[in-house]
Write a protein that holds these residues in place. Structure first.
Motif, PDB file in Angstrom:
ATOM      1  N   LYS A  11     -20.600  -4.580 -25.726  1.00  0.00           N
ATOM      2  CA  LYS A  11     -19.662  -5.530 -25.137  1.00  0.00           C
ATOM      3  C   LYS A  11     -19.249  -6.579 -26.182  1.00  0.00           C
ATOM      4  O   LYS A  11     -19.857  -6.671 -27.261  1.00  0.00           O
ATOM      5  CB  LYS A  11     -20.315  -6.168 -23.910  1.00  0.00           C
ATOM      6  CG  LYS A  11     -20.579  -5.145 -22.781  1.00  0.00           C
ATOM      7  CD  LYS A  11     -21.262  -5.792 -21.579  1.00  0.00           C
ATOM      8  CE  LYS A  11     -21.478  -4.791 -20.451  1.00  0.00           C
ATOM      9  NZ  LYS A  11     -22.186  -5.398 -19.292  1.00  0.00           N
ATOM     10  N   TYR A  51     -14.550  -1.118 -13.933  1.00  0.00           N
ATOM     11  CA  TYR A  51     -15.462  -1.845 -13.034  1.00  0.00           C
ATOM     12  C   TYR A  51     -14.926  -1.901 -11.596  1.00  0.00           C
ATOM     13  O   TYR A  51     -15.283  -2.818 -10.848  1.00  0.00           O
ATOM     14  CB  TYR A  51     -15.690  -3.266 -13.556  1.00  0.00           C
ATOM     15  CG  TYR A  51     -16.678  -3.341 -14.722  1.00  0.00           C
ATOM     16  CD1 TYR A  51     -17.988  -2.858 -14.595  1.00  0.00           C
ATOM     17  CD2 TYR A  51     -16.325  -3.927 -15.935  1.00  0.00           C
ATOM     18  CE1 TYR A  51     -18.900  -2.940 -15.641  1.00  0.00           C
ATOM     19  CE2 TYR A  51     -17.238  -4.020 -16.994  1.00  0.00           C
ATOM     20  CZ  TYR A  51     -18.523  -3.534 -16.834  1.00  0.00           C
ATOM     21  OH  TYR A  51     -19.431  -3.619 -17.871  1.00  0.00           O
ATOM     22  N   LEU A  54     -16.854  -2.952  -8.455  1.00  0.00           N
ATOM     23  CA  LEU A  54     -17.331  -4.343  -8.349  1.00  0.00           C
ATOM     24  C   LEU A  54     -16.208  -5.315  -7.985  1.00  0.00           C
ATOM     25  O   LEU A  54     -16.402  -6.526  -7.994  1.00  0.00           O
ATOM     26  CB  LEU A  54     -17.983  -4.769  -9.673  1.00  0.00           C
ATOM     27  CG  LEU A  54     -19.191  -3.939 -10.116  1.00  0.00           C
ATOM     28  CD1 LEU A  54     -19.639  -4.340 -11.510  1.00  0.00           C
ATOM     29  CD2 LEU A  54     -20.342  -4.089  -9.126  1.00  0.00           C
ATOM     30  N   PHE A  59     -18.166 -12.395  -9.031  1.00  0.00           N
ATOM     31  CA  PHE A  59     -18.152 -12.524 -10.488  1.00  0.00           C
ATOM     32  C   PHE A  59     -17.118 -11.619 -11.165  1.00  0.00           C
ATOM     33  O   PHE A  59     -16.999 -11.632 -12.384  1.00  0.00           O
ATOM     34  CB  PHE A  59     -19.553 -12.239 -11.058  1.00  0.00           C
ATOM     35  CG  PHE A  59     -20.113 -10.881 -10.706  1.00  0.00           C
ATOM     36  CD1 PHE A  59     -19.752  -9.746 -11.414  1.00  0.00           C
ATOM     37  CD2 PHE A  59     -20.999 -10.737  -9.640  1.00  0.00           C
ATOM     38  CE1 PHE A  59     -20.262  -8.494 -11.083  1.00  0.00           C
ATOM     39  CE2 PHE A  59     -21.517  -9.478  -9.310  1.00  0.00           C
ATOM     40  CZ  PHE A  59     -21.139  -8.356 -10.033  1.00  0.00           C
ATOM     41  N   LEU A  63     -16.150 -11.241 -15.143  1.00  0.00           N
ATOM     42  CA  LEU A  63     -16.556 -10.000 -15.811  1.00  0.00           C
ATOM     43  C   LEU A  63     -15.370  -9.401 -16.583  1.00  0.00           C
ATOM     44  O   LEU A  63     -15.516  -8.979 -17.740  1.00  0.00           O
ATOM     45  CB  LEU A  63     -17.083  -9.007 -14.760  1.00  0.00           C
ATOM     46  CG  LEU A  63     -17.478  -7.604 -15.228  1.00  0.00           C
ATOM     47  CD1 LEU A  63     -18.627  -7.653 -16.235  1.00  0.00           C
ATOM     48  CD2 LEU A  63     -17.886  -6.741 -14.020  1.00  0.00           C
ATOM     49  N   ARG A  87     -30.099   4.392 -19.869  1.00  0.00           N
ATOM     50  CA  ARG A  87     -30.289   3.227 -18.992  1.00  0.00           C
ATOM     51  C   ARG A  87     -31.665   2.603 -19.233  1.00  0.00           C
ATOM     52  O   ARG A  87     -31.808   1.383 -19.178  1.00  0.00           O
ATOM     53  CB  ARG A  87     -30.156   3.638 -17.516  1.00  0.00           C
ATOM     54  CG  ARG A  87     -28.784   4.180 -17.135  1.00  0.00           C
ATOM     55  CD  ARG A  87     -27.807   3.133 -16.721  1.00  0.00           C
ATOM     56  NE  ARG A  87     -28.183   2.452 -15.504  1.00  0.00           N
ATOM     57  CZ  ARG A  87     -27.435   1.485 -14.946  1.00  0.00           C
ATOM     58  NH1 ARG A  87     -26.290   1.116 -15.515  1.00  0.00           N
ATOM     59  NH2 ARG A  87     -27.831   0.894 -13.850  1.00  0.00           N
ATOM     60  N   THR A  93     -30.213  -5.008 -15.676  1.00  0.00           N
ATOM     61  CA  THR A  93     -28.942  -5.729 -15.762  1.00  0.00           C
ATOM     62  C   THR A  93     -29.156  -7.182 -16.188  1.00  0.00           C
ATOM     63  O   THR A  93     -28.405  -7.716 -17.007  1.00  0.00           O
ATOM     64  CB  THR A  93     -28.238  -5.675 -14.383  1.00  0.00           C
ATOM     65  OG1 THR A  93     -28.107  -4.303 -13.995  1.00  0.00           O
ATOM     66  CG2 THR A  93     -26.865  -6.332 -14.438  1.00  0.00           C
ATOM     67  N   ARG A 104     -31.468  -4.946 -23.864  1.00  0.00           N
ATOM     68  CA  ARG A 104     -31.247  -6.243 -23.197  1.00  0.00           C
ATOM     69  C   ARG A 104     -32.506  -7.103 -23.238  1.00  0.00           C
ATOM     70  O   ARG A 104     -32.422  -8.328 -23.382  1.00  0.00           O
ATOM     71  CB  ARG A 104     -30.784  -6.015 -21.752  1.00  0.00           C
ATOM     72  CG  ARG A 104     -29.343  -5.497 -21.652  1.00  0.00           C
ATOM     73  CD  ARG A 104     -29.028  -5.046 -20.234  1.00  0.00           C
ATOM     74  NE  ARG A 104     -27.629  -4.669 -20.056  1.00  0.00           N
ATOM     75  CZ  ARG A 104     -27.173  -3.995 -19.007  1.00  0.00           C
ATOM     76  NH1 ARG A 104     -28.009  -3.618 -18.045  1.00  0.00           N
ATOM     77  NH2 ARG A 104     -25.893  -3.693 -18.904  1.00  0.00           N
ATOM     78  N   THR A 111     -27.228 -12.277 -17.589  1.00  0.00           N
ATOM     79  CA  THR A 111     -26.507 -11.125 -17.023  1.00  0.00           C
ATOM     80  C   THR A 111     -25.049 -11.096 -17.479  1.00  0.00           C
ATOM     81  O   THR A 111     -24.509 -10.036 -17.775  1.00  0.00           O
ATOM     82  CB  THR A 111     -26.566 -11.180 -15.477  1.00  0.00           C
ATOM     83  OG1 THR A 111     -27.934 -11.180 -15.093  1.00  0.00           O
ATOM     84  CG2 THR A 111     -25.863 -10.003 -14.838  1.00  0.00           C
ATOM     85  N   ASN A 114     -24.785  -9.512 -21.322  1.00  0.00           N
ATOM     86  CA  ASN A 114     -25.897  -8.556 -21.483  1.00  0.00           C
ATOM     87  C   ASN A 114     -25.631  -7.444 -22.493  1.00  0.00           C
ATOM     88  O   ASN A 114     -26.255  -6.391 -22.464  1.00  0.00           O
ATOM     89  CB  ASN A 114     -26.384  -8.040 -20.126  1.00  0.00           C
ATOM     90  CG  ASN A 114     -25.340  -7.268 -19.358  1.00  0.00           C
ATOM     91  OD1 ASN A 114     -24.258  -6.984 -19.884  1.00  0.00           O
ATOM     92  ND2 ASN A 114     -25.648  -6.910 -18.135  1.00  0.00           N
TER      93      ASN A 114
HETATM   94  P1  DAT Z   1     -25.249  -2.556 -15.180  1.00  0.00           P
HETATM   95  O1  DAT Z   1     -24.367  -3.057 -16.306  1.00  0.00           O
HETATM   96  O2  DAT Z   1     -26.710  -2.822 -15.482  1.00  0.00           O
HETATM   97  O3  DAT Z   1     -24.957  -1.139 -14.803  1.00  0.00           O
HETATM   98  P2  DAT Z   1     -23.810  -3.322 -12.761  1.00  0.00           P
HETATM   99  O4  DAT Z   1     -23.101  -2.026 -12.881  1.00  0.00           O
HETATM  100  O5  DAT Z   1     -24.460  -3.667 -11.469  1.00  0.00           O
HETATM  101  O6  DAT Z   1     -24.946  -3.468 -13.911  1.00  0.00           O
HETATM  102  O7  DAT Z   1     -22.810  -4.518 -13.118  1.00  0.00           O
HETATM  103  C1  DAT Z   1     -21.896  -4.372 -14.190  1.00  0.00           C
HETATM  104  C2  DAT Z   1     -21.845  -5.655 -14.960  1.00  0.00           C
HETATM  105  O8  DAT Z   1     -21.378  -6.711 -14.121  1.00  0.00           O
HETATM  106  C3  DAT Z   1     -23.213  -6.155 -15.474  1.00  0.00           C
HETATM  107  O9  DAT Z   1     -23.587  -5.536 -16.685  1.00  0.00           O
HETATM  108  C4  DAT Z   1     -22.966  -7.615 -15.617  1.00  0.00           C
HETATM  109  C5  DAT Z   1     -22.034  -7.931 -14.445  1.00  0.00           C
HETATM  110  N1  DAT Z   1     -22.802  -8.388 -13.289  1.00  0.00           N
HETATM  111  C6  DAT Z   1     -23.503  -7.631 -12.416  1.00  0.00           C
HETATM  112  N2  DAT Z   1     -24.107  -8.382 -11.480  1.00  0.00           N
HETATM  113  C7  DAT Z   1     -23.779  -9.669 -11.771  1.00  0.00           C
HETATM  114  C8  DAT Z   1     -24.085 -10.926 -11.195  1.00  0.00           C
HETATM  115  N3  DAT Z   1     -24.840 -11.011 -10.095  1.00  0.00           N
HETATM  116  N4  DAT Z   1     -23.577 -12.041 -11.785  1.00  0.00           N
HETATM  117  C9  DAT Z   1     -22.800 -11.948 -12.885  1.00  0.00           C
HETATM  118  N5  DAT Z   1     -22.450 -10.791 -13.485  1.00  0.00           N
HETATM  119  C10 DAT Z   1     -22.939  -9.663 -12.939  1.00  0.00           C
END
Ligand code: DAT
Ligand code: MG
Length: 151
Positions: A11, A51, A54, A59, A63, A87, A93, A104, A111, A114
């Motif tokens: 990133k 993404y 999400l 957030f 992000l 992973r 995360t 990480r 987070t 990361n």
């Molecule tokens: P990962 O990257 O471990 O697969 P994820 O897919 O749940 O995690 O989320 C993608 C990204 O979004 C993560 O790397 C950072 C951000 N993120 C996730 N949960 C968050 C939170 N609660 N607050 C802020 N950023 C978050």
């Protein structure tokens, strides 16, 4: 177990902090095969597509700003069980919860910064490699070390 593909991405914070070589080397030393690699400035639309699951999270705008804030390093890696193993190498995360020895766990504290992404399933590995790479950007090759990694 089957040969799988995963999408790994350093990133923008990882690039800005000079961690590109360190992060690539974790996967390289483990014994996975690199099949795609590029430095890339991600457009907003691609970050949103990557993404999309999400989108409803509070957030999400932060992000997208983060991922598009500077160049990322896009990688495709291949290997038996590579998705789950990558992973594990990456860690939780939240970097404060990530085990020491993971990327990480060793290199990050928050987070929202990361340093690295890894696909969460073989299906998403394929989907994400398709999103981030054009066809001619991937290489199929046989590493010289192959017979020394698997019997
Ligand atoms: P990962 O990257 O471990 O697969 P994820 O897919 O749940 O995690 O989320 C993608 C990204 O979004 C993560 O790397 C950072 C951000 N993120 C996730 N949960 C968050 C939170 N609660 N607050 C802020 N950023 C978050
Ligand atoms: Mg994820």
């Amino acid at each position: 177990m089957e040969v799988e593909e995963t999408y790994i991405m350093v990133k923008p914070d990882g690039v800005q902090r000079g961690l590109v070589g360190e992060i690539i080397s974790r996967f390289e030393k483990k014994g996975f095969k690199l099949t795609g690699l590029k430095l890339f400035q991600c457009p907003k639309e691609l970050a949103e597509e990557h993404y999309k699951d999400l989108k409803s999270r509070p957030f999400f705008p932060k992000l997208i700003n983060y991922i598009t804030s500077g160049p990322v390093v896009c990688m495709a890696w291949e290997g038996v069980g590579v998705v789950a193993s990558a992973r594990k190498l990456i860690g939780s995360t939240d970097p404060l919860q990530a085990e020491p020895g993971t990327i990480r766990g060793d290199l990050a504290v928050q987070t929202g910064r990361n340093v690295v992404h890894g696909s969460d399933s073989p299906e998403n590995g394929k989907r994400e490699i398709g999103l981030w790479f054009k066809e001619g950007e991937l290489c199929q090759w046989i590493p010289a070390q192959a017979p020394w990694l698997r019997e």
